[in-house]
Design a protein around this motif. Sequence first.
Motif, PDB file in Angstrom:
ATOM      1  N   GLU A 146      -1.316 -24.294 -45.737  1.00 58.00           N
ATOM      2  CA  GLU A 146      -0.187 -23.439 -45.377  1.00 58.00           C
ATOM      3  C   GLU A 146       0.479 -22.791 -46.590  1.00 58.00           C
ATOM      4  O   GLU A 146       1.103 -21.742 -46.456  1.00 58.00           O
ATOM      5  CB  GLU A 146       0.869 -24.243 -44.608  1.00 58.00           C
ATOM      6  CG  GLU A 146       0.419 -24.698 -43.235  1.00 58.00           C
ATOM      7  CD  GLU A 146       1.522 -25.378 -42.463  1.00 58.00           C
ATOM      8  OE1 GLU A 146       2.689 -25.296 -42.895  1.00 58.00           O
ATOM      9  OE2 GLU A 146       1.226 -25.991 -41.423  1.00 58.00           O
ATOM     10  N   GLY A 150      -1.040 -19.428 -46.745  1.00 63.76           N
ATOM     11  CA  GLY A 150       0.033 -18.896 -45.925  1.00 63.76           C
ATOM     12  C   GLY A 150       1.106 -18.219 -46.749  1.00 63.76           C
ATOM     13  O   GLY A 150       1.155 -16.996 -46.855  1.00 63.76           O
ATOM     14  N   ARG A 153      -0.225 -16.283 -50.109  1.00 59.88           N
ATOM     15  CA  ARG A 153      -1.084 -15.176 -49.688  1.00 59.88           C
ATOM     16  C   ARG A 153      -0.257 -14.064 -49.057  1.00 59.88           C
ATOM     17  O   ARG A 153      -0.509 -12.878 -49.308  1.00 59.88           O
ATOM     18  CB  ARG A 153      -2.135 -15.675 -48.703  1.00 59.88           C
ATOM     19  CG  ARG A 153      -3.051 -14.593 -48.174  1.00 59.88           C
ATOM     20  CD  ARG A 153      -3.947 -15.104 -47.061  1.00 59.88           C
ATOM     21  NE  ARG A 153      -4.572 -13.992 -46.356  1.00 59.88           N
ATOM     22  CZ  ARG A 153      -3.984 -13.275 -45.404  1.00 59.88           C
ATOM     23  NH1 ARG A 153      -2.734 -13.557 -45.046  1.00 59.88           N
ATOM     24  NH2 ARG A 153      -4.615 -12.287 -44.815  1.00 59.88           N
ATOM     25  N   SER A 154       0.736 -14.412 -48.245  1.00 55.46           N
ATOM     26  CA  SER A 154       1.563 -13.382 -47.607  1.00 55.46           C
ATOM     27  C   SER A 154       2.372 -12.598 -48.645  1.00 55.46           C
ATOM     28  O   SER A 154       2.578 -11.390 -48.492  1.00 55.46           O
ATOM     29  CB  SER A 154       2.493 -14.008 -46.566  1.00 55.46           C
ATOM     30  OG  SER A 154       3.452 -14.860 -47.177  1.00 55.46           O
TER      31      SER A 154
END
Length: 287
Positions: A146, A150, A153-154
Amino acid sequence: MRVLVVGGTGFVGRALVARLLQGGHTPLVLGRTPRDLPPGAVFLPGDITREVPDLKGAEATIYLAGIIRERGQTFRAVHVEGVKNLLEGMRRTGGGRLLHMSALGTRKGTGSRYYETKAEGEELVRASGASWTIFRPSLIFGPGDEFFGGVLRSLVCSPLPFVPLIGDGRFPFRPVYVGDVAEAFAQALERGLEGTFDLVGPREYTFRELLELTMAAVGRKKPFLPIPLPLMDLAVPLLSPLPFAPITRDQYLMLKEGNTAPFPEALRDLLPAPKSLEEVLPTYLKC
């Protein structure tokens, strides 16, 4: 061995179940849904936060259940009440070996409900009278994680022309590969290792370096836009309760503190060649 795994369908759980099967063990996976367990694993329906499990036939138990943000479940339910129910199940069947996954940095007085409830769970394990091992992993990376897959990366893959950087980004971390976490648990089970151990990777990084490695893994290069900590201190408590909040209050507190520790000498034989971020991130991260 027949090993009950609580949280065996989660990120770490899937890696550990696979490792247990490779070692000739039979994982008994307690959970609410089976979620495509591999052949050889036995699914046991149940909710550890609401009921005492039947541990008859289990020679050891591994408690991996944990949440990083409260969505439908609370930190207390998963990190404390679930441990209480498990220990009651162990008491009813005469004990057995217990391996428990906590978190690096866990202690009372941090102001983080995540750390506070993890600390309560540790106290219950130590006072149980069972043969126990507690592992405290740092950030865990690998396919399906995550944090890198998550949150980071976002930030890196967003359409923004910059990457937001909290403060100066110097907060230290020592991430550990999910396969190494699974190996540590399996080796501790097989060797009878007891005690509390920090579980970290081979190298320490700053938060800024983690973002740079994430950019390199996905082939992006953007400048950083530092966000002053006083501004974050005001914004995070306001945004944290919202379902779309990119970071919660607990995550922010833990981020500012950092998450690192020396590699324990007691684990050198268990993990002689732990994997690094540079080896693994490019194999699963992409925009």
